[in-house]
Design an enzyme around this catalytic site. Sequence first.
Site, short mmCIF file in Angstrom:
data_model
loop_
_atom_site.label_atom_id
_atom_site.label_comp_id
_atom_site.label_asym_id
_atom_site.label_seq_id
_atom_site.Cartn_x
_atom_site.Cartn_y
_atom_site.Cartn_z
N LEU A 65 0.85 -1.20 0.00
CA LEU A 65 0.00 0.00 0.00
C LEU A 65 0.88 1.24 0.00
CD1 LEU A 65 -2.67 -1.17 2.56
CD2 LEU A 65 -2.98 -0.84 0.11
N ASP B 164 5.31 15.94 9.88
CA ASP B 164 5.41 15.49 8.48
C ASP B 164 4.03 15.50 7.85
OD1 ASP B 164 6.44 12.52 6.64
OD2 ASP B 164 6.71 14.65 6.21
O1 LIG Z 1 -3.31 2.89 1.43
C1 LIG Z 1 -4.30 2.29 1.76
N1 LIG Z 1 -4.61 2.02 3.07
C2 LIG Z 1 -3.89 2.34 4.20
C3 LIG Z 1 -2.62 2.92 4.20
C4 LIG Z 1 -2.00 3.20 5.42
C5 LIG Z 1 -0.68 3.87 5.41
C6 LIG Z 1 0.15 4.08 6.52
C7 LIG Z 1 1.23 4.79 6.00
C8 LIG Z 1 1.01 4.99 4.65
N2 LIG Z 1 -0.14 4.45 4.30
C9 LIG Z 1 1.92 5.76 3.74
C10 LIG Z 1 2.64 4.86 2.78
C11 LIG Z 1 3.40 5.68 1.75
C12 LIG Z 1 2.51 6.68 1.03
N3 LIG Z 1 1.87 7.51 2.01
C13 LIG Z 1 1.04 6.76 2.98
C14 LIG Z 1 2.92 6.56 4.59
N4 LIG Z 1 3.24 6.06 5.87
C15 LIG Z 1 2.40 5.32 6.64
O2 LIG Z 1 2.65 5.11 7.84
C16 LIG Z 1 -2.65 2.93 6.60
C17 LIG Z 1 -3.91 2.35 6.54
N5 LIG Z 1 -4.51 2.07 5.37
C18 LIG Z 1 -5.29 1.79 0.75
C19 LIG Z 1 -6.14 0.73 1.05
C20 LIG Z 1 -7.07 0.32 0.09
C21 LIG Z 1 -7.16 0.94 -1.16
C22 LIG Z 1 -6.29 2.00 -1.42
C23 LIG Z 1 -6.37 2.70 -2.73
F1 LIG Z 1 -7.08 3.81 -2.53
F2 LIG Z 1 -5.16 3.01 -3.15
F3 LIG Z 1 -6.98 1.91 -3.60
C24 LIG Z 1 -5.35 2.44 -0.48
#
Ligand SMILES: O=C(Nc1cc(-c2cc3c([nH]2)[C@]2(CCCNC2)CNC3=O)ccn1)c1cccc(C(F)(F)F)c1
Length: 316
Positions: A18, A135
Amino acid sequence: ATRRNAVTDEYEVSKESLGVGINGKVLTCWQKETKRKCALKILKDCDKARREVILHKKACEGCEYIVRVLDVYENMYASNRCLLIVMECMDGGELFNRIRDRQDKPFTEREAANTILMIAKAVAHLHHMDMAHRDLKPENLLFTSTADNAILKLTDFGFAKEGNNEQQPLNTPCYTPYYVAPEILSNDKYDKACDIWSMGVIMYILLCGYPPFFSIHGGAISAGMKTKIKAGEYQFPKAEWKNVSQEAKSIIQKMLTVDPAARVTIDWIIRCPWFTGDIPETPIDMRPMLDTDTFEQTRVAIAAANHNQRRADADD
Ligand SMILES: O=C(Nc1cc(-c2cc3c([nH]2)[C@]2(CCCNC2)CNC3=O)ccn1)c1cccc(C(F)(F)F)c1
């Protein structure tokens, strides 16, 4: 408490990524018992990772605008000791992608206000517990779902910091007031202010679709861009900003105040009428109505219509 057993005892971990955060990557996982979809962030165990886990867990308690931490594991993974944060899965993805997908048509003022208000509630919760996120950016703001009324939540506490309760009583044993260096007294006084600055940049982008500070040749931060940021030098170009309310612009100006000591606080922000918008206006695109000449034309048209209507009535 941090679990020592294998995360795979309770969760099915998928390979689906993700995204990658500051300290580690995020995968999808499913809670075996409830079939609930979750997100799993894998951090290499170190002081920074431990701090991220502690602060994120502390922050999400009692605030619906911060991504919930469901479980934390300490496991060996790929022969490294790792911390695994299981979080609620945010199925709406990042604010960043929602902004990017609507490049052509930025948010309406009402939508922008609702969005910023959710961010402000998360930031207020942190600042009230003397914590700064440090951040704040659209990539770390996630929607619960793709629905229009989805909730926006803050995540990634990799840079978060707890104040040393800045009004640390001067008589604490750690230093003698006469000799204490200024940075000891104020080192984290401005951490919270930097969250406000980031909110100002996000609010600016939501209302026009591009950032206030950028380097002309695109790409990473440039010397010119740094100069502009330090000088707080940015514009509200007429083309995109002529329909935006003066109130929204003045709020941005107060958030993008160069001097952190003079910058508005989160408590000032959540009290702004622009955010609370007491009259629950339907989320119309307020911009055309806020445009003076459009407004003038509308006024004239209404007057003419009323005049014709009176004439019609008189003829009856
Ligand atoms: O990211 C998704 N779900 C998600 C994501 C996180 C998450 C935590 C963190 C991040 N995402 C990032 C990763 C790098 C990019 N920024 C965000 C930075 N650091 C973190 O700690 C937490 C909970 N649910 C998701 C789930 C289903 C579908 C979709 C999508 F919309 F892309 F289809 C996204």
